[in-house]
Scaffold this motif. Structure first.
Motif, PDB file in Angstrom:
ATOM      1  N   LYS A 318       0.852  -1.183   0.000  1.00 37.63           N
ATOM      2  CA  LYS A 318       0.000   0.000   0.000  1.00 37.63           C
ATOM      3  C   LYS A 318       0.896   1.245   0.000  1.00 37.63           C
ATOM      4  O   LYS A 318       1.918   1.286   0.696  1.00 37.63           O
ATOM      5  CB  LYS A 318      -0.923   0.007   1.219  1.00 37.63           C
ATOM      6  CG  LYS A 318      -1.917  -1.147   1.228  1.00 37.63           C
ATOM      7  CD  LYS A 318      -2.834  -1.110   2.438  1.00 37.63           C
ATOM      8  CE  LYS A 318      -3.852   0.012   2.360  1.00 37.63           C
ATOM      9  NZ  LYS A 318      -4.843  -0.079   3.469  1.00 37.63           N
ATOM     10  N   LEU A 319       0.510   2.236  -0.776  1.00 31.34           N
ATOM     11  CA  LEU A 319       1.287   3.463  -0.949  1.00 31.34           C
ATOM     12  C   LEU A 319       0.481   4.622  -0.369  1.00 31.34           C
ATOM     13  O   LEU A 319      -0.499   5.072  -0.963  1.00 31.34           O
ATOM     14  CB  LEU A 319       1.568   3.689  -2.437  1.00 31.34           C
ATOM     15  CG  LEU A 319       2.123   2.473  -3.206  1.00 31.34           C
ATOM     16  CD1 LEU A 319       2.141   2.738  -4.701  1.00 31.34           C
ATOM     17  CD2 LEU A 319       3.512   2.124  -2.704  1.00 31.34           C
ATOM     18  N   ASN A 320       0.876   5.074   0.794  1.00 37.98           N
ATOM     19  CA  ASN A 320       0.102   6.074   1.528  1.00 37.98           C
ATOM     20  C   ASN A 320       0.298   7.464   0.930  1.00 37.98           C
ATOM     21  O   ASN A 320       1.348   8.085   1.094  1.00 37.98           O
ATOM     22  CB  ASN A 320       0.513   6.066   2.996  1.00 37.98           C
ATOM     23  CG  ASN A 320      -0.376   6.942   3.855  1.00 37.98           C
ATOM     24  OD1 ASN A 320      -1.225   7.676   3.358  1.00 37.98           O
ATOM     25  ND2 ASN A 320      -0.173   6.869   5.160  1.00 37.98           N
ATOM     26  N   GLN A 321      -0.726   7.960   0.248  1.00 38.18           N
ATOM     27  CA  GLN A 321      -0.599   9.242  -0.437  1.00 38.18           C
ATOM     28  C   GLN A 321      -0.706  10.448   0.496  1.00 38.18           C
ATOM     29  O   GLN A 321      -0.626  11.588   0.041  1.00 38.18           O
ATOM     30  CB  GLN A 321      -1.625   9.320  -1.564  1.00 38.18           C
ATOM     31  CG  GLN A 321      -1.331   8.322  -2.672  1.00 38.18           C
ATOM     32  CD  GLN A 321      -2.183   8.527  -3.906  1.00 38.18           C
ATOM     33  OE1 GLN A 321      -2.479   9.655  -4.301  1.00 38.18           O
ATOM     34  NE2 GLN A 321      -2.582   7.435  -4.540  1.00 38.18           N
ATOM     35  N   TYR A 486      -5.984   6.943  -1.686  1.00 38.91           N
ATOM     36  CA  TYR A 486      -6.182   6.855  -3.135  1.00 38.91           C
ATOM     37  C   TYR A 486      -7.552   7.412  -3.498  1.00 38.91           C
ATOM     38  O   TYR A 486      -8.550   7.137  -2.832  1.00 38.91           O
ATOM     39  CB  TYR A 486      -6.079   5.420  -3.618  1.00 38.91           C
ATOM     40  CG  TYR A 486      -6.396   5.291  -5.104  1.00 38.91           C
ATOM     41  CD1 TYR A 486      -5.498   5.723  -6.066  1.00 38.91           C
ATOM     42  CD2 TYR A 486      -7.630   4.775  -5.528  1.00 38.91           C
ATOM     43  CE1 TYR A 486      -5.802   5.635  -7.425  1.00 38.91           C
ATOM     44  CE2 TYR A 486      -7.936   4.679  -6.882  1.00 38.91           C
ATOM     45  CZ  TYR A 486      -7.009   5.115  -7.823  1.00 38.91           C
ATOM     46  OH  TYR A 486      -7.316   5.051  -9.164  1.00 38.91           O
ATOM     47  N   SER A 487      -7.601   8.184  -4.599  1.00 38.99           N
ATOM     48  CA  SER A 487      -8.871   8.751  -5.044  1.00 38.99           C
ATOM     49  C   SER A 487      -8.812   9.040  -6.529  1.00 38.99           C
ATOM     50  O   SER A 487      -7.871   9.670  -7.025  1.00 38.99           O
ATOM     51  CB  SER A 487      -9.182  10.051  -4.269  1.00 38.99           C
ATOM     52  OG  SER A 487     -10.376  10.633  -4.729  1.00 38.99           O
ATOM     53  N   GLU A 523      -2.691   3.109 -14.773  1.00 40.55           N
ATOM     54  CA  GLU A 523      -2.668   4.557 -15.015  1.00 40.55           C
ATOM     55  C   GLU A 523      -2.261   5.343 -13.775  1.00 40.55           C
ATOM     56  O   GLU A 523      -1.449   6.250 -13.847  1.00 40.55           O
ATOM     57  CB  GLU A 523      -4.039   5.016 -15.520  1.00 40.55           C
ATOM     58  CG  GLU A 523      -4.443   4.401 -16.851  1.00 40.55           C
ATOM     59  CD  GLU A 523      -5.820   4.849 -17.319  1.00 40.55           C
ATOM     60  OE1 GLU A 523      -6.316   5.881 -16.804  1.00 40.55           O
ATOM     61  OE2 GLU A 523      -6.403   4.163 -18.180  1.00 40.55           O
ATOM     62  N   ASP A 524      -2.830   4.969 -12.620  1.00 45.54           N
ATOM     63  CA  ASP A 524      -2.544   5.717 -11.390  1.00 45.54           C
ATOM     64  C   ASP A 524      -1.426   5.102 -10.553  1.00 45.54           C
ATOM     65  O   ASP A 524      -0.887   5.779  -9.682  1.00 45.54           O
ATOM     66  CB  ASP A 524      -3.809   5.800 -10.526  1.00 45.54           C
ATOM     67  CG  ASP A 524      -4.892   6.660 -11.135  1.00 45.54           C
ATOM     68  OD1 ASP A 524      -4.575   7.437 -12.062  1.00 45.54           O
ATOM     69  OD2 ASP A 524      -6.058   6.556 -10.698  1.00 45.54           O
ATOM     70  N   TYR A 525      -1.119   3.850 -10.769  1.00 40.56           N
ATOM     71  CA  TYR A 525      -0.134   3.140  -9.936  1.00 40.56           C
ATOM     72  C   TYR A 525      -0.451   3.373  -8.457  1.00 40.56           C
ATOM     73  O   TYR A 525       0.399   3.706  -7.653  1.00 40.56           O
ATOM     74  CB  TYR A 525       1.282   3.586 -10.280  1.00 40.56           C
ATOM     75  CG  TYR A 525       1.641   3.318 -11.717  1.00 40.56           C
ATOM     76  CD1 TYR A 525       2.084   2.067 -12.127  1.00 40.56           C
ATOM     77  CD2 TYR A 525       1.494   4.314 -12.687  1.00 40.56           C
ATOM     78  CE1 TYR A 525       2.373   1.812 -13.460  1.00 40.56           C
ATOM     79  CE2 TYR A 525       1.786   4.059 -14.029  1.00 40.56           C
ATOM     80  CZ  TYR A 525       2.218   2.816 -14.398  1.00 40.56           C
ATOM     81  OH  TYR A 525       2.507   2.552 -15.719  1.00 40.56           O
ATOM     82  N   GLY A 526      -1.743   3.175  -8.131  1.00 42.03           N
ATOM     83  CA  GLY A 526      -2.196   3.437  -6.772  1.00 42.03           C
ATOM     84  C   GLY A 526      -1.808   2.366  -5.775  1.00 42.03           C
ATOM     85  O   GLY A 526      -1.945   2.562  -4.562  1.00 42.03           O
ATOM     86  N   LEU A 527      -1.313   1.241  -6.262  1.00 39.37           N
ATOM     87  CA  LEU A 527      -0.992   0.100  -5.428  1.00 39.37           C
ATOM     88  C   LEU A 527       0.130  -0.669  -6.114  1.00 39.37           C
ATOM     89  O   LEU A 527       0.266  -0.606  -7.330  1.00 39.37           O
ATOM     90  CB  LEU A 527      -2.245  -0.783  -5.319  1.00 39.37           C
ATOM     91  CG  LEU A 527      -2.307  -1.906  -4.292  1.00 39.37           C
ATOM     92  CD1 LEU A 527      -2.413  -1.324  -2.883  1.00 39.37           C
ATOM     93  CD2 LEU A 527      -3.542  -2.785  -4.566  1.00 39.37           C
ATOM     94  N   ALA A 528       0.927  -1.373  -5.338  1.00 41.21           N
ATOM     95  CA  ALA A 528       2.004  -2.195  -5.910  1.00 41.21           C
ATOM     96  C   ALA A 528       1.720  -3.670  -5.616  1.00 41.21           C
ATOM     97  O   ALA A 528       2.104  -4.191  -4.561  1.00 41.21           O
ATOM     98  CB  ALA A 528       3.356  -1.794  -5.331  1.00 41.21           C
ATOM     99  N   PRO A 529       1.022  -4.381  -6.508  1.00 38.79           N
ATOM    100  CA  PRO A 529       0.737  -5.799  -6.282  1.00 38.79           C
ATOM    101  C   PRO A 529       2.029  -6.605  -6.187  1.00 38.79           C
ATOM    102  O   PRO A 529       3.010  -6.311  -6.878  1.00 38.79           O
ATOM    103  CB  PRO A 529      -0.069  -6.203  -7.518  1.00 38.79           C
ATOM    104  CG  PRO A 529      -0.576  -4.928  -8.096  1.00 38.79           C
ATOM    105  CD  PRO A 529       0.482  -3.911  -7.796  1.00 38.79           C
ATOM    106  N   VAL A 530       2.025  -7.641  -5.351  1.00 32.77           N
ATOM    107  CA  VAL A 530       3.225  -8.449  -5.148  1.00 32.77           C
ATOM    108  C   VAL A 530       2.993  -9.909  -5.555  1.00 32.77           C
ATOM    109  O   VAL A 530       3.619 -10.400  -6.489  1.00 32.77           O
ATOM    110  CB  VAL A 530       3.722  -8.370  -3.692  1.00 32.77           C
ATOM    111  CG1 VAL A 530       5.012  -9.179  -3.520  1.00 32.77           C
ATOM    112  CG2 VAL A 530       3.945  -6.917  -3.281  1.00 32.77           C
ATOM    113  N   TYR A 531       2.109 -10.609  -4.865  1.00 37.37           N
ATOM    114  CA  TYR A 531       1.892 -12.012  -5.228  1.00 37.37           C
ATOM    115  C   TYR A 531       0.506 -12.490  -4.797  1.00 37.37           C
ATOM    116  O   TYR A 531      -0.130 -11.900  -3.915  1.00 37.37           O
ATOM    117  CB  TYR A 531       2.970 -12.927  -4.650  1.00 37.37           C
ATOM    118  CG  TYR A 531       2.987 -13.060  -3.133  1.00 37.37           C
ATOM    119  CD1 TYR A 531       2.229 -14.037  -2.484  1.00 37.37           C
ATOM    120  CD2 TYR A 531       3.798 -12.238  -2.353  1.00 37.37           C
ATOM    121  CE1 TYR A 531       2.267 -14.164  -1.108  1.00 37.37           C
ATOM    122  CE2 TYR A 531       3.839 -12.370  -0.971  1.00 37.37           C
ATOM    123  CZ  TYR A 531       3.074 -13.329  -0.357  1.00 37.37           C
ATOM    124  OH  TYR A 531       3.097 -13.466   1.006  1.00 37.37           O
TER     125      TYR A 531
END
Length: 565
Positions: A318-321, A486-487, A523-531
């Motif tokens: 999770k990427l805290n904006q 994220y929004s 487009e937003d790269y709101g999250l970085a999926p891992v596995y």
């Protein structure tokens, strides 16, 4: 969470295993799971019906209104019960509901009759117990993490109560669409038709609570075994609270179907290190381990004692904006593309898990024979070169040449290995980045997630019901489970349409969600999926009838029997 867990899209049935795909090695978990370790075949009369098992974390809460993780849901499910429960074949079936409800022509009003059942203090379970619990879950004063998420846009009035609370405006809990017609009749009004309503009403957030008991206990309610009431197959004989490393469940003699419950006792110990768990298993000190770490799995390939299955559970960063740096799209893109998740899955995890370039899992829901993933497939993949370009652009836009980010992770050995790998990858591929690892217990991570006290956070989600919405509605603006700032108005529009006017149009609902996922990730790269996780546990072959679920609780113990050698 794990939910996540659902009755496949518009009533398609989930075929067990926290994912439907078959797993290679040991016992195949692609088929309905309770039978994976066999049905009862031997004589159990002279064998003590007691299960000893290990868990990898303490129980964060036993309050069904405040629960938000699979650990809590698992034990709440075994000591509690709602209108429906998942059966041994992973299908929602009436539990406290006396058969199927009466449903209005517009599919909005459900009238349930209740069976005769009682709490562990002897009080009858009534329709008012449901009203009280549901109102408590949606009340902004309670700050339930799951109440607004599970009820908003589903139960009439829920979203309006949450919105009023967030604005500091007055609200009336009696406007929530749940009403006790009499002691044995409950009326539920939905916001819109919902195909997965049976899954919804089997979920622990919708369990009843005894109002008199909860209010008498006050802040002490659910603080330990003595401050809880039970209406499920088991009761907690001992549990000293959220720091407890051992607890005991015993059969509930007052359960309405007690004659069908054979297992008398479950003793649980917390062991966070997989090697210690395996040693205990091999020494005959436990019958069941928690999830095995990746370094152990290969040595048990082909061993009948290892159960393996693929889950519809996806882990991500999770990427805290709220952090200015992470509000920058190039910085988010760099992080999302900056680590080799294929290598992580194959070399570090090495347990059957697969790299995830998505947040809606594969092999989870299908429509007309097509998997949800087939339209767009991989949305954000590892690319060190592109990640570095985005990183440099982001640093330039921020006017800095380096960044330090706090990375919130778990305190188990497997979590620490994964986090250390990601830290190394990101610091290597993104020059000028320093990752500060903060390894904490699961309950602490939940608290810090709720308060958004992190920069990067390694987290995961399992479905809560049988629809891709259990994943896609996580990221709507100010959603109860968003908690990373994220929004995107277009994302919100698509998901609200999927929840509303498109709810009865399967194809259109799917397309809206697929397009929304693409916006959020590509487009937003709101999250970085891992596995996407594969699960592996060791289970004594004499333990028969363990049910393992796709959503909500991980396990149900009520059908277990212990056979002799």
């Amino acid at each position: 969470m794990k939910k996540s867990k659902f009755s496949l899209l518009l009533l398609l049935t989930l075929v067990f295993s926290l994912v439907l795909s078959a797993c290679s090695g040991s016992n195949n978990a692609g088929d309905p799971k309770p039978e994976d370790n066999g049905g009862t075949t031997g004589d159990t009369a002279a064998v003590p019906q007691e299960l000893r098992m290990l868990d990898s974390s303490e129980i964060p809460t036993m309050d069904s209104v405040l629960a938000e993780g699979s650990t809590s849901f698992t034990y709440i499910n075994n000591v509690g019960e709602g209108l429906y429960r998942l059966d041994q074949n992973h299908k929602p079936v009436p539990a406290l509901a006396d058969g199927e409800p009466k449903i209005s022509d517009d599919y909005l009003v459900y009238t349930f009759k209740l069976i005769d059942s009682k709490w562990s203090n002897g009080d009858p379970v009534t329709a008012q117990d449901f009203v009280f619990a549901w109102q408590r879950a949606i009340d902004p004063k309670t700050a339930s993490p799951y109440g607004p998420y599970m009820m908003g846009g589903k139960i009439k009035g829920a979203a309006e109560i949450t919105e009023a609370g967030s604005k500091g405006e007055p609200y009336d809990l009696n406007t929530l669409g749940v009403k006790a017609i009499d002691e044995k009749t409950l009326e539920v009004t939905l916001d819109k038709p919902i195909a997965y309503w049976e899954d919804l009403f089997a979920f622990p957030t919708f369990y009843p609570q005894n109002q008199k008991f909860v209010e008498e206990k006050g802040d002490a309610f659910a603080s330990n075994a003595e401050n809880l009431l039970y209406n499920g197959p088991y009761v907690m004989e001992t549990w000293e609270g959220t720091d407890a490393s051992e607890w005991v469940l015993t059969k509930n003699p007052d359960y309405h179907s007690a004659d069908q419950v054979k297992l008398e006792k479950i003793t649980v110990n917390v062991v966070k290190d997989s090697n210690s768990a395996v040693n205990a298993f091999e020494a005959g000190e436990t019958d069941m381990t928690g999830l095995l770490s990746s370094d152990i799995v290969p040595s048990y390939q082909g061993d009948e004692r290892m159960l393996s299955w693929m889950e519809p559970t996806v882990f991500w960063i999770k990427l805290n904006q709220k952090n200015e740096a992470l509000a920058n799209k190039n910085i988010r893109k760099a992080i999302a593309m900056g680590f080799n998740k294929e290598d992580l899955a194959k070399s570090i995890l090495n347990n059957g898990s697969v790299a995830a370039n998505y947040f809606v899992p594969k092999d989870f829901v299908t429509l007309d024979g097509q998997d949800f993933r087939e339209k767009y497939g991989d949305l954000v993949t590892f690319n060190a070169e592109e990640a570095k370009k985005a990183w440099e652009a982001g640093l330039k836009e921020l006017g800095v040449d380096k960044l330090e980010l706090r990375y919130l992770g778990g305190d188990t050995e497997s979590a620490k290995k994964t986090d250390a790998y990601i830290k190394n990858q990101l610091e290597t591929n993104l020059p000028g980045l320093t990752i500060k690892l903060e390894s904490v217990p699961f309950a602490v991570r939940l608290e810090r997630d709720n308060s958004m006290d992190y920069d990067l956070q390694f987290a995961g989600w399992g479905p809560d019901y049988g629809n891709a919405l259990s994943f896609t509605d996580l990221w709507i603006t100010d959603g109860g489970s968003n908690r990373m700032g994220y929004s995107n108005p277009e994302y919100d529009k698509l998901i609200k349409a999927a929840q509303g006017e498109l709810a009865t149009d399967e194809k259109a609902q799917w397309e809206a969600q697929q397009d929304a996922e693409k916006i959020m990730l590509a487009e937003d790269y709101g999250l970085a999926p891992v596995y996407q996780r594969a699960a592996n546990i060791l289970l004594n072959p004499n333990v028969k009838g363990l049910a393992i679920y796709n959503y909500g609780p991980d396990y149900s113990f009520q059908w277990i029997t212990i056979e002799g050698e």
